[in-house]
Write a protein that holds these residues in place. Structure first.
Motif, PDB file in Angstrom:
ATOM      1  N   LEU A  88       0.825  -1.206   0.000  1.00  0.00           N
ATOM      2  CA  LEU A  88       0.000   0.000   0.000  1.00  0.00           C
ATOM      3  C   LEU A  88       0.863   1.261   0.000  1.00  0.00           C
ATOM      4  O   LEU A  88       0.537   2.259  -0.665  1.00  0.00           O
ATOM      5  CB  LEU A  88      -0.932  -0.002   1.217  1.00  0.00           C
ATOM      6  N   GLY A  89       1.941   1.223   0.763  1.00  0.00           N
ATOM      7  CA  GLY A  89       2.845   2.372   0.772  1.00  0.00           C
ATOM      8  C   GLY A  89       3.440   2.633  -0.604  1.00  0.00           C
ATOM      9  O   GLY A  89       3.576   3.783  -1.034  1.00  0.00           O
ATOM     10  N   TRP A  90       3.794   1.564  -1.298  1.00  0.00           N
ATOM     11  CA  TRP A  90       4.322   1.716  -2.646  1.00  0.00           C
ATOM     12  C   TRP A  90       3.280   2.311  -3.589  1.00  0.00           C
ATOM     13  O   TRP A  90       3.556   3.221  -4.358  1.00  0.00           O
ATOM     14  CB  TRP A  90       4.796   0.365  -3.166  1.00  0.00           C
ATOM     15  N   LEU A  91       2.059   1.776  -3.509  1.00  0.00           N
ATOM     16  CA  LEU A  91       1.015   2.242  -4.415  1.00  0.00           C
ATOM     17  C   LEU A  91       0.618   3.689  -4.138  1.00  0.00           C
ATOM     18  O   LEU A  91       0.353   4.462  -5.053  1.00  0.00           O
ATOM     19  CB  LEU A  91      -0.210   1.328  -4.308  1.00  0.00           C
ATOM     20  N   LEU A  92       0.535   4.052  -2.849  1.00  0.00           N
ATOM     21  CA  LEU A  92       0.030   5.368  -2.488  1.00  0.00           C
ATOM     22  C   LEU A  92       1.095   6.449  -2.463  1.00  0.00           C
ATOM     23  O   LEU A  92       0.812   7.613  -2.745  1.00  0.00           O
ATOM     24  CB  LEU A  92      -0.653   5.294  -1.116  1.00  0.00           C
ATOM     25  N   SER A 137       4.848   5.236  -5.643  1.00  0.00           N
ATOM     26  CA  SER A 137       4.559   5.210  -7.073  1.00  0.00           C
ATOM     27  C   SER A 137       4.518   6.629  -7.637  1.00  0.00           C
ATOM     28  O   SER A 137       4.975   6.888  -8.761  1.00  0.00           O
ATOM     29  CB  SER A 137       3.237   4.489  -7.338  1.00  0.00           C
ATOM     30  N   ASP A 138       3.953   7.602  -6.865  1.00  0.00           N
ATOM     31  CA  ASP A 138       3.948   8.995  -7.317  1.00  0.00           C
ATOM     32  C   ASP A 138       5.366   9.529  -7.438  1.00  0.00           C
ATOM     33  O   ASP A 138       5.690  10.255  -8.394  1.00  0.00           O
ATOM     34  CB  ASP A 138       3.144   9.859  -6.341  1.00  0.00           C
ATOM     35  N   GLU A 139       6.195   9.212  -6.461  1.00  0.00           N
ATOM     36  CA  GLU A 139       7.581   9.654  -6.525  1.00  0.00           C
ATOM     37  C   GLU A 139       8.318   9.028  -7.705  1.00  0.00           C
ATOM     38  O   GLU A 139       9.147   9.672  -8.349  1.00  0.00           O
ATOM     39  CB  GLU A 139       8.299   9.319  -5.212  1.00  0.00           C
ATOM     40  N   GLN A 140       8.003   7.762  -7.992  1.00  0.00           N
ATOM     41  CA  GLN A 140       8.623   7.106  -9.130  1.00  0.00           C
ATOM     42  C   GLN A 140       8.199   7.767 -10.439  1.00  0.00           C
ATOM     43  O   GLN A 140       9.010   7.941 -11.360  1.00  0.00           O
ATOM     44  CB  GLN A 140       8.236   5.616  -9.148  1.00  0.00           C
ATOM     45  N   THR A 141       6.919   8.173 -10.508  1.00  0.00           N
ATOM     46  CA  THR A 141       6.432   8.877 -11.700  1.00  0.00           C
ATOM     47  C   THR A 141       7.166  10.199 -11.876  1.00  0.00           C
ATOM     48  O   THR A 141       7.574  10.564 -12.990  1.00  0.00           O
ATOM     49  CB  THR A 141       4.922   9.117 -11.595  1.00  0.00           C
ATOM     50  N   LYS A 142       7.343  10.946 -10.773  1.00  0.00           N
ATOM     51  CA  LYS A 142       8.080  12.208 -10.841  1.00  0.00           C
ATOM     52  C   LYS A 142       9.525  11.970 -11.262  1.00  0.00           C
ATOM     53  O   LYS A 142      10.090  12.736 -12.055  1.00  0.00           O
ATOM     54  CB  LYS A 142       8.037  12.906  -9.488  1.00  0.00           C
ATOM     55  N   LEU A 143      10.122  10.915 -10.723  1.00  0.00           N
ATOM     56  CA  LEU A 143      11.502  10.604 -11.069  1.00  0.00           C
ATOM     57  C   LEU A 143      11.636  10.287 -12.560  1.00  0.00           C
ATOM     58  O   LEU A 143      12.570  10.750 -13.231  1.00  0.00           O
ATOM     59  CB  LEU A 143      12.003   9.432 -10.225  1.00  0.00           C
TER      60      LEU A 143
END
Length: 226
Positions: free
Chosen positions: A51-55, A58-64
């Protein structure tokens, strides 16, 4: 030395594990056996990570990923700006040359008081080539960042004289351009004269004086009516 053989019954072990998971009361997890507690703790931990990854992550990975995608563009922009910085003295020199050229062009624009003299120059250019003016009519002044005066012309004369007149107009000290130029053969009683007729719109330009510039700024500042 005597060795003691250890017999491990795998089926019995699995049966014991299954017994610990039978009859669990979900309302009272504190009373569960040790193995179900450990399994529940591990499952909750995995769920929290997922859940931590999804919430969050994942947003941080998208920004990266977005920043990584921008990296080549930023590198090219940096190279372009670096080239400009290296050539800055040359660019400043070119800018100065352009400004001087613009100043020279502005000097070719007549002032308001010089317009009558310029119209006379156009007229004299035609008469000097032996042309006959059938029409010489200044139109309505058009105000932009500068003033533009259209002049409707119709002259008649020999082919080479008309061409020389067009060249003379182009070589005037002030800027005059010819538009919608049409050369037609003579008709009627002039058909055997050998003369041609040229119709055109001459456009001359002048800079605005301080009063006209102030009026233009006031007009631009007024709110437009709906």
């Amino acid at each position: 030395m005597a060795t003691k053989a250890l017999n491990f019954d795998l089926n019995a072990w699995f049966e014991g594990v299954q017994d610990q998971f039978r009859g669990l009361n979900p309302k009272e997890p504190g009373q569960w056996p040790t193995l179900p507690k450990v399994a529940a703790f591990v499952a909750v931990g995995i769920l929290v990570v997922v859940l931590g990854w999804l919430l969050l992550l994942s947003d941080e990975q998208t920004k990266l990923d977005a920043e990584r995608a921008r990296e080549p563009v930023l590198k090219e922009d940096f190279k372009a700006k670096l080239a400009q910085a290296v050539n800055l003295p040359e660019l400043r020199k070119q800018k100065s040359q352009v400004e001087e050229y613009v100043t020279q062009l502005e000097k070719q624009l007549p002032g308001k008081a010089e317009m009558d003299a310029l119209l006379s120059d156009i007229n004299q250019a035609g008469l000097g080539r032996g042309l006959q003016f059938e029409l010489f009519r200044p139109g309505q002044m058009v105000i932009k960042d500068y003033a533009e005066l259209p002049i409707s012309l119709r002259v008649s004369g020999r082919y080479h004289d008309i061409g020389a007149f067009a060249a003379d107009v182009a070589n005037l000290s002030r800027i005059v351009t010819l538009h919608n130029l049409v050369v037609v053969a003579p008709t009627g009683k002039d058909i055997n004269s050998g003369n041609l007729a040229m119709e055109a719109t001459a456009r001359t330009y002048r800079y605005l004086d301080q009063t006209e510039l102030a009026d233009q700024k006031k007009a631009a500042a007024k709110p437009k009516k709906p």
